[in-house]
Structures are given as structure tokens and as C-alpha cells.
Design a protein around this motif. Structure first.
Motif, short mmCIF file in Angstrom:
data_model
loop_
_atom_site.label_atom_id
_atom_site.label_comp_id
_atom_site.label_asym_id
_atom_site.label_seq_id
_atom_site.Cartn_x
_atom_site.Cartn_y
_atom_site.Cartn_z
N THR A 46 0.83 -1.19 0.00
CA THR A 46 0.00 0.00 0.00
C THR A 46 0.87 1.25 0.00
OG1 THR A 46 -1.70 -1.17 1.26
CG2 THR A 46 -1.82 1.24 1.22
N GLY B 182 -2.80 5.04 -0.41
CA GLY B 182 -3.70 3.91 -0.58
C GLY B 182 -3.59 3.14 -1.86
N ASP B 183 -2.89 3.67 -2.84
CA ASP B 183 -2.74 2.97 -4.11
C ASP B 183 -1.65 1.91 -3.99
OD1 ASP B 183 -4.63 4.66 -5.33
OD2 ASP B 183 -3.09 6.16 -5.74
N PRO B 184 -1.80 0.79 -4.66
CA PRO B 184 -0.74 -0.23 -4.63
C PRO B 184 0.51 0.26 -5.36
CG PRO B 184 -2.47 -0.86 -6.18
CD PRO B 184 -2.97 0.34 -5.45
N ARG C 137 1.23 2.42 6.19
CA ARG C 137 0.79 1.02 6.15
C ARG C 137 1.76 0.16 5.33
NH1 ARG C 137 -3.20 -2.68 6.89
NH2 ARG C 137 -4.35 -1.20 8.18
N GLY C 138 2.21 0.67 4.20
CA GLY C 138 3.09 -0.12 3.35
C GLY C 138 4.38 -0.54 4.04
#
Length: 373
Positions: free
Chosen positions: A66, A70-72, A110-111
Motif C-alpha cells: 500500500t 492507498g494505491d498499490p 501502512r506499506g
């Protein structure tokens, strides 16, 4: 004669290890019987993962995580099989250069937690993590959430992520954390000493570059302070005033509070990780350097860290650089006995930075220096 090289990368020209091999080639041309040990060098910032992968026979582990909004995103970390160590740059998952967007209220770490979790599943229990260049001001909530920690609002629901979640946190639940984290050791490269909150904290000092406006500073800092108090009450310890707690938008605080990490100056951490000191104990000469040697080098950058350690064991220290400035003489006072620019004549910047030219120039310069020695 034993010679140890620990040269920082010449950005755009040579990696740390490539520079070491170029120096070795020149040294052996002058002294074929010399023992030359090559060690990688970095400062814990950009390029550290690549330097340790290359220098310590590591592997590049690609994965999708993430991103800060929020984008991968696709990224990678280093895996050192010999020691089951993961080398991670948080900027690979939550870096400010990953997006043109600057929104501290939604940017998440988060990533970073997802990378850590992948490494844990791979068997890593030792972690070297650089936390420079973040896009976030979330106090590490995103990273910790990915690792199974829960931050709950007043009604018991998830408080969310990003800076907007900080003021909503009323309780913490660690029952869902990955149990393997208790066996993990985290060494975090951190060169800042800012506390988490206040005028010298994460929001006020580093927030503006991440999109924190003047009218956002006070409420966001108060929210961070609230979050810290809730965490301290739950954990029974308050890490918000610790040096480096404010690093990477409070990610330093999260590492200290929940993962019992050690925050270590970047160069010191890398020198420790590559085992440089052990090789210096019987070294006669130590070679270091970087792309540009100037007065800032003497203010604690990686080559001076090498020099300081070398002087502990009485070794001579020589530095090579792509260019040197008039004020680079400050490096002599910082432990570098002599330094040499490797460019051999009038040239364009493009020619000087060409990798093949840079390697040849460094080898030739090292050969002439060692012919004198």
C-alpha cells in the motif's frame, strides 16, 4: 599490507562496492601482494538497501504494498540470508517522492508494515530500517495497523489511518499483533533528534514539506500529543520525548514504543551492520570517500564515520572523491589524513560521471597514491 575500503557511492557514477573494486584494482597495480578488503558504505538514507544487498551478498525481494495514499505500489527490500536480516527503506513504501500529492491527514505508513510482515514471514528476525524521506505524519499508526495492532475510537471502531486518525484514538488493542514480532530486533537509522510533539516536533518541523499548512500545525500537533498520551497510558511508558521520536512523522515514536527498536545514527548503524570495526583492528590503511568532498563531509557524513573508527586503531585514512572543494580541508581535522580528487584533467560533467570513466579514474588515482606509499 592490509587495506580496507569503505567508500560511499558516487551517485550517478559508481555504487559503493564498484568504487571499492576500482580502488582495489589501482592498489594491486602498485602493490600486487596487498590484502584488500572491500566493505559497503552508506548513511542509512537513499541507496542503503542497494549498498547492503550488493556488499553483503543479499537478495532483492520485490513486492507490492500500500502506497502513502492507498494505491498499490511496487517496491523491494533487501534480504541478507546469512543473518536472516531485512534491510528496508521506509521511503520505498511511504516516501514523499512517490506521489505529487501532499496530504498529511491521509498519508499512511501502512506499506512499511506490510514490508516488515513479508520479511517476518520469510524468516527475518533482524531488521535494519532507514526512515528518511517520508510523506507521512501519522505517528506510525499505518505501519502498526498492518502489523496487527489496533487503534480504536471512542465507540470501539477502528480510528482509521493518516494524521486525521490521531485525535480519534482512545484505546489500543495489541491482541492481534503478529506474535513473531516479539522475537524481532529493529535497528532504525535515524539522524534527527526531534521529539514527537511541540514546536520542535514532527508536525511543526517536518510537516510543512508534507503539506501541513500554518493553520493545521497546532491542531495536528495536539492530535499527535493526544495519540501519544493514549499509547503511553496503555504501554506504561512514554517515548514521545525520546530523541528521534519525531522522525518520519512520528514513525520513530512507533518503533520505540511498540517494537522496542534502537534508533541509531545512520552511518554508525551501517558500519555496525557490515562489521567494519573488526576488519579495522589490524588494518594499515583505510580508504573511504564519496562523490563530493566538502566541509559538510566533516560534519558527520559517512566517510568521516569511517575515519573516526579507523583512528581508533591507528590506521592511516585516505579519501577519494569525484570533486573536492576548498573547504574540504575540514576533513583533515576530522580524521582523513589526505584526500584526492580522481578527475585527471579538463572534462565535462557528463564525461566525469560516466561510470566507466569514473572507475578508471579512481583506479588510476589509487595506483599513483599507493606507488608513493
Amino acid at each position: 599490507m592490509k587495506i580496507v575500503t569503505a567508500i560511499d557511492s558516487f551517485k550517478g557514477s559508481m555504487t559503493s562496492i564498484e568504487a571499492g573494486h576500482a580502488a582495489k584494482k589501482g592498489i594491486l597495480a602498485a602493490h600486487p601482494d596487498a590484502q584488500v578488503i572491500i566493505k559497503p558504505l552508506a548513511d542509512g538514507g537513499e541507496g542503503t538497501t542497494d549498498a547492503l544487498i550488493e556488499g553483503l551478498n543479499g537478495k532483492r525481494i520485490p513486492l507490492t504494498v500500500t502506497g502513502p495514499f492507498g494505491d498499490p505500489i511496487s517496491c523491494y527490500y533487501g534480504y541478507l540470508p546469512e543473518t536472516s536480516t531485512a534491510v528496508i527503506e521506509m521511503a520505498a513504501a511511504a516516501g514523499i517522492t512517490l506521489s505529487d500529492r501532499h496530504d498529511p491527514l491521509t498519508a499512511t505508513t501502512r506499506g512499511v508494515g506490510e514490508i516488515i510482515l513479508d520479511a517476518v514471514r520469510r524468516g527475518c528476525r533482524d531488521f535494519i530500517i532507514g526512515i528518511g524521506g517520508s510523506a507521512t505524519n501519522d505517528g506510525g499508526i499505518g505501519m502498526l495497523s498492518a502489523l496487527g495492532f489496533s487503534f480504536l475510537s471512542e465507540n470501539g471502531s477502528d480510528a482509521g489511518e493518516g494524521g486525521q486518525a490521531l485525535g480519534k484514538v482512545c484505546s489500543v488493542d495489541i491482541s492481534g499483533q503478529d506474535p513473531r514480532l516479539k522475537d524481532c530486533r529493529f535497528r532504525v537509522a535515524c539522524d534527527v533528534t526531534n521529539p514527537l510533539c511541540g514546536k520542535n516536533g514532527a508536525t511543526y518541523i517536518y510537516g510543512p514539506q508534507k503539506g501541513v499548512t500554518e493553520d493545521m500545525k497546532e491542531p495536528l500537533d495536539q492530535a499527535m500529543s493526544h495519540y501519544a498520551r493514549v499509547c503511553a497510558s496503555f504501554l506504561g511508558k512514554d517515548c514521545s520525548l525520546a530523541e528521534g521520536a519525531g522522525a518520519a512523522g512520528g514513525l520513530g515514536f512507533a518503533f520505540l514504543s511498540f517494537l522496542n527498536a534502537r534508533l541509531i545514527p545512520g552511518t554508525s548503524l551501517i558500519l555496525e551492520a557490515v562489521g567494519l570495526e573488526e576488519e579495522l583492528k589490524d588494518a594499515d590503511i583505510v580508504i573511504t570517500g564519496e562523490g563530493r568532498l566538502d566541509h559538510q563531509t566533516a560534519m558527520g557524513k559517512a566517510p568521516v564515520g569511517v575515519a573516526s573508527l579507523a583512528k581508533k586503531y591507528g590506521a592511516k585514512v585516505i579519501a577519494f572523491a569525484g570533486s573536492v572543494t576548498a573547504d574540504a580541508t575540514a576533513c583533515n581535522d576530522a580524521g582523513i589524513d589526505a584526500f584526492f580528487p580522481i578527475v585527471r584533467g579538463v572534462t565535462t560533467l557528463e564525461e566525469a560521471m560516466d561510470p566507466a570513466n569514473a572507475r578508471a579514474n579512481l583506479a588510476a588515482c589509487a595506483e599513483q597514491v599507493f606507488r608513493l606509499l
